[in-house]
Write an enzyme that holds these catalytic residues in place. Sequence first.
Site, PDB file in Angstrom:
ATOM      1  N   CYS A 155       8.896 -49.102   7.109  1.00  0.00           N
ATOM      2  CA  CYS A 155       8.401 -50.308   7.789  1.00  0.00           C
ATOM      3  C   CYS A 155       9.034 -50.438   9.167  1.00  0.00           C
ATOM      4  O   CYS A 155      10.124 -51.014   9.316  1.00  0.00           O
ATOM      5  CB  CYS A 155       8.689 -51.548   6.949  1.00  0.00           C
ATOM      6  SG  CYS A 155       8.080 -53.048   7.727  1.00  0.00           S
ATOM      7  N   CYS A 158       9.568 -54.011  10.279  1.00  0.00           N
ATOM      8  CA  CYS A 158      10.750 -54.694   9.735  1.00  0.00           C
ATOM      9  C   CYS A 158      12.040 -54.160  10.365  1.00  0.00           C
ATOM     10  O   CYS A 158      12.963 -54.918  10.642  1.00  0.00           O
ATOM     11  CB  CYS A 158      10.877 -54.482   8.223  1.00  0.00           C
ATOM     12  SG  CYS A 158       9.360 -54.487   7.305  1.00  0.00           S
ATOM     13  N   ASP A 159      12.111 -52.849  10.531  1.00  0.00           N
ATOM     14  CA  ASP A 159      13.402 -52.229  10.837  1.00  0.00           C
ATOM     15  C   ASP A 159      13.530 -51.628  12.239  1.00  0.00           C
ATOM     16  O   ASP A 159      14.617 -51.231  12.641  1.00  0.00           O
ATOM     17  CB  ASP A 159      13.686 -51.114   9.805  1.00  0.00           C
ATOM     18  CG  ASP A 159      13.728 -51.672   8.394  1.00  0.00           C
ATOM     19  OD1 ASP A 159      14.177 -52.817   8.235  1.00  0.00           O
ATOM     20  OD2 ASP A 159      13.303 -50.976   7.456  1.00  0.00           O
TER      21      ASP A 159
END
Length: 339
Positions: A155, A158-159
């Site tokens: 992801c 997200c990261d």
Amino acid sequence: MLELHLTTPERESPASGLEAGETGLYDLIVLGGGPAGLTAAIYAGRARLRTLVLTGYLPGGQPANTDVVENFPAFPDGVAGPELAQRFLQHARRFGVRLETDEAVKVDFSARPFVIHTSKATYYGKTVIVATGAVPRRLGVPGEDRFFGRGVSSCATCDGFFYRNRDVVVVGGGDSALAEGIFLTRFARQVTIVHRRDELRATKIYREQALANPKIRFLLSTVVEEILGDQTVSGVRVRNLKTGETGIVEADGVFIYVGMEPRTELFAGQLELDEHGYIVSDRRQRTNVPGVFVAGDVQDPLYRQIVVAAGSGAIAAMEAEKFLGGYPDVSSQPGSKAP
Ligand code: NAP
């Protein structure tokens, strides 16, 4: 004085002894809260079906983890994935659908009504739409499990932020690898895309954008054999499939985009699955169990587009509504076995 006699049509009571409510009987239970499940919910809610959606733990589904969606119709300038996810949820809520951030842990499709267990409650549905989607496939190489969530991710949305001015490796050659690789260049110093063939699978628009991006470099015909590191990820060991040459690519993070796998483990033995684990259905989104329908990526190995998932959700809900029109009076208790 004119006396008004207002009459309220009697509320239809649930067909069985159970009240529709907390853990009660629903006309429709949707398993999954991505574009397919939520579109089904929008249609079902609007058709006044008592509808419960178990959204799972990523309400809004895959778009919630996507940077930008450029090909969902009616958003000519693109739309942020999380915003699109929120809009799907908002739209379903507007039609009175009950959304629960919960997921099925066991289902019984041999009972009538169908029984859905979560870790917190038991629900009964006259019909069910399975829209549990697909999850990112793992590479299956040493180091992947150990560092997953600590340097290895699926992801970028997200990261990606953690890799400001760092070097990252992206594994895969499809749309996801290139789209997310391009996204990662906002943060990373360099993005190395490692792909096992000498030809990219991704569509032309992503290929063009990635090839034109000075922060992206490609290692083609190359596989990742191990993710390396001590406390944190330090790189990957790669092998060129044409020359057999091995080497190390130094990196602080590894993003894996090697395709998706349908989430069907709960349904094995109850719903017909194909050889890759996708749920088999007909053009009307019907499974082998009458009253259980399916929509979205969990039945679609080919297209896996938000608009296609949403379309199949709409069909599934319309079919569920049609099915309910002929639903027998449930005089039996919930959980009783089908004849
Ligand atoms: P995908 O299209 O299935 O591509 C997976 C990639 O991973 C392929 O390049 C494949 O290589 C490679 N791969 C598979 N297993 C591997 C392994 N064990 N080791 C190394 N490489 C491996 O998956 P995706 O990119 O996640 O896309 C999924 C679907 O979502 C597609 O239909 C895609 O079009 C769609 N999508 C659309 C958009 C968009 O339109 N905006 C964005 C993202 C995704 P090979 O090529 O050699 O098979």
